[in-house]
Design a protein around this motif. Structure first.
Motif, PDB file in Angstrom:
ATOM      1  N   SER A  37      65.156  55.305  43.749  1.00 40.52           N
ATOM      2  CA  SER A  37      64.558  55.048  42.432  1.00 40.52           C
ATOM      3  C   SER A  37      65.110  53.740  41.865  1.00 40.52           C
ATOM      4  CB  SER A  37      64.845  56.196  41.465  1.00 40.52           C
ATOM      5  OG  SER A  37      64.366  57.427  41.966  1.00 40.52           O
ATOM      6  N   ALA A  38      66.430  53.568  41.978  1.00 40.93           N
ATOM      7  CA  ALA A  38      67.071  52.349  41.488  1.00 40.93           C
ATOM      8  C   ALA A  38      66.667  51.152  42.336  1.00 40.93           C
ATOM      9  CB  ALA A  38      68.582  52.516  41.479  1.00 40.93           C
ATOM     10  N   LEU A  39      66.613  51.324  43.654  1.00 40.80           N
ATOM     11  CA  LEU A  39      66.217  50.228  44.534  1.00 40.80           C
ATOM     12  C   LEU A  39      64.794  49.782  44.224  1.00 40.80           C
ATOM     13  CD1 LEU A  39      66.602  48.313  46.902  1.00 40.80           C
ATOM     14  CD2 LEU A  39      65.917  50.176  48.428  1.00 40.80           C
ATOM     15  N   GLN A  40      63.890  50.722  44.028  1.00 35.35           N
ATOM     16  CA  GLN A  40      62.511  50.364  43.715  1.00 35.35           C
ATOM     17  C   GLN A  40      62.442  49.499  42.461  1.00 35.35           C
ATOM     18  OE1 GLN A  40      58.699  53.096  43.250  1.00 35.35           O
ATOM     19  NE2 GLN A  40      59.812  52.925  41.316  1.00 35.35           N
ATOM     20  N   ASN A  41      63.191  49.860  41.443  1.00 38.39           N
ATOM     21  CA  ASN A  41      63.157  49.094  40.195  1.00 38.39           C
ATOM     22  C   ASN A  41      63.687  47.678  40.389  1.00 38.39           C
ATOM     23  OD1 ASN A  41      62.136  51.332  38.885  1.00 38.39           O
ATOM     24  ND2 ASN A  41      64.124  52.023  38.149  1.00 38.39           N
ATOM     25  N   LEU A  42      64.719  47.532  41.219  1.00 44.60           N
ATOM     26  CA  LEU A  42      65.258  46.207  41.496  1.00 44.60           C
ATOM     27  C   LEU A  42      64.255  45.345  42.246  1.00 44.60           C
ATOM     28  CD1 LEU A  42      68.881  47.208  42.576  1.00 44.60           C
ATOM     29  CD2 LEU A  42      68.252  45.942  40.513  1.00 44.60           C
ATOM     30  N   VAL A  43      63.597  45.934  43.242  1.00 47.28           N
ATOM     31  CA  VAL A  43      62.608  45.191  44.022  1.00 47.28           C
ATOM     32  C   VAL A  43      61.409  44.821  43.149  1.00 47.28           C
ATOM     33  CG1 VAL A  43      61.020  45.291  45.981  1.00 47.28           C
ATOM     34  CG2 VAL A  43      63.320  46.267  46.179  1.00 47.28           C
ATOM     35  N   LEU A  44      60.961  45.765  42.326  1.00 51.26           N
ATOM     36  CA  LEU A  44      59.810  45.498  41.462  1.00 51.26           C
ATOM     37  C   LEU A  44      60.111  44.381  40.468  1.00 51.26           C
ATOM     38  CD1 LEU A  44      56.937  46.264  40.708  1.00 51.26           C
ATOM     39  CD2 LEU A  44      57.872  48.010  39.175  1.00 51.26           C
TER      40      LEU A  44
ATOM     41  N   TYR B  22      69.391  58.924  55.998  1.00 52.15           N
ATOM     42  CA  TYR B  22      69.345  59.792  54.825  1.00 52.15           C
ATOM     43  C   TYR B  22      69.066  58.930  53.603  1.00 52.15           C
ATOM     44  CZ  TYR B  22      70.954  62.982  51.142  1.00 52.15           C
ATOM     45  OH  TYR B  22      71.043  63.768  50.019  1.00 52.15           O
ATOM     46  N   ALA B  23      68.097  59.320  52.795  1.00 52.80           N
ATOM     47  CA  ALA B  23      67.753  58.577  51.586  1.00 52.80           C
ATOM     48  C   ALA B  23      67.605  59.543  50.422  1.00 52.80           C
ATOM     49  CB  ALA B  23      66.451  57.790  51.783  1.00 52.80           C
ATOM     50  N   THR B  24      67.935  59.076  49.228  1.00 58.45           N
ATOM     51  CA  THR B  24      67.847  59.920  48.042  1.00 58.45           C
ATOM     52  C   THR B  24      67.037  59.224  46.949  1.00 58.45           C
ATOM     53  OG1 THR B  24      69.774  59.074  46.814  1.00 58.45           O
ATOM     54  CG2 THR B  24      70.186  60.709  48.551  1.00 58.45           C
ATOM     55  N   ALA B  25      66.593  60.018  45.977  1.00 55.61           N
ATOM     56  CA  ALA B  25      65.911  59.481  44.792  1.00 55.61           C
ATOM     57  C   ALA B  25      66.049  60.483  43.662  1.00 55.61           C
ATOM     58  CB  ALA B  25      64.439  59.210  45.079  1.00 55.61           C
ATOM     59  N   HIS B  26      65.933  60.005  42.445  1.00 60.04           N
ATOM     60  CA  HIS B  26      65.870  60.908  41.307  1.00 60.04           C
ATOM     61  C   HIS B  26      64.510  61.589  41.287  1.00 60.04           C
ATOM     62  CE1 HIS B  26      69.699  60.021  39.621  1.00 60.04           C
ATOM     63  NE2 HIS B  26      69.440  58.750  39.386  1.00 60.04           N
TER      64      HIS B  26
END
Length: 218
Positions: free
Chosen positions: A94-101, A137-141
């Protein structure tokens, strides 16, 4: 493109994606994976791993934001080439997506093109992980759609853009939602519940969190 003759398709390590509320123990689950491990953290939640000598940790800093895509690829390719890791974790997509976006946003006049670039990058990332030779292994909120009046099937989802989530998890063997009930941690793997879930490893639909990894061979 790779070609395998009949009966010669190699066994590849499994890929796991787990989402859930904060405090449900998503990061801690990585301890279950055997062998030497590398975790890349995008939200600084590394305390659950303190004292575990089998896990190396790379923490993304504020200065990494403007070049996050290059940084992530650098660390993953480095982990693959090092040849000393058996498992790799990306903690908090979730955090990675926001940084990339943030890096992609407004580069195109049509906002749909920005999200298409986001989806394409996460698909590229997923393919790299799939061919890494490592357990992943990957996680997200999670988001709770119950606040919008949806209380039946489909209430919970990973806190990611829907198409980006689909692009990233398309290569994953297992997707599940972790939750706590009556003091025990569980992972829902049943797509018929309507939430994001799948299990291509075995036929389990609901498992205790400490039973996520039953067998990992390399």
């Amino acid at each position: 493109m790779r070609f395998y003759e009949q009966g010669k398709v190699p066994l590849t390590p499994h890929m796991y994606f787990v989402y859930g509320d904060g405090g449900t123990g998503k990061t801690t689950l990585f301890k279950q994976f055997p062998g030497r491990k590398l975790l890349i953290s995008f939200d600084l939640s590394t305390n659950p791993l303190m004292g575990d000598e089998s896990i190396d940790v790379a923490v993304v800093e504020t200065s990494d934001g403007p070049k996050i895509q290059e940084t992530v690829m650098y660390w993953i390719n480095g982990a693959i080439k090092a040849g000393k890791y058996q498992a790799l974790a990306l903690d908090n997509l979730s955090a990675l997506q926001n940084l990339v976006l943030e890096n992609i946003d407004n580069r195109a006049k049509d906002n749909r093109q920005n999200y298409q670039k986001l989806q394409l990058w996460f698909r590229e990332l997923s393919m790299l992980l799939r061919t890494s030779g490592l357990s992943v292994y990957a996680t997200a909120h999670q988001v709770d759609n119950g606040a919008n009046g949806l209380t039946d099937g489909g209430r919970y989802a990973a806190d990611m853009n829907e198409k980006t989530f689909n692009a990233f998890t398309s290569t994953f063997d297992l997707v599940g939602r972790i939750f706590i009930k009556d003091g025990q941690r569980w992972i829902d793997l049943d797509p018929e519940q309507g939430n994001h879930a799948k299990n291509r490893i075995d036929d389990r639909k609901l498992i205790k969190a400490n039973e996520l990894i039953q067998q990992e061979e390399h």
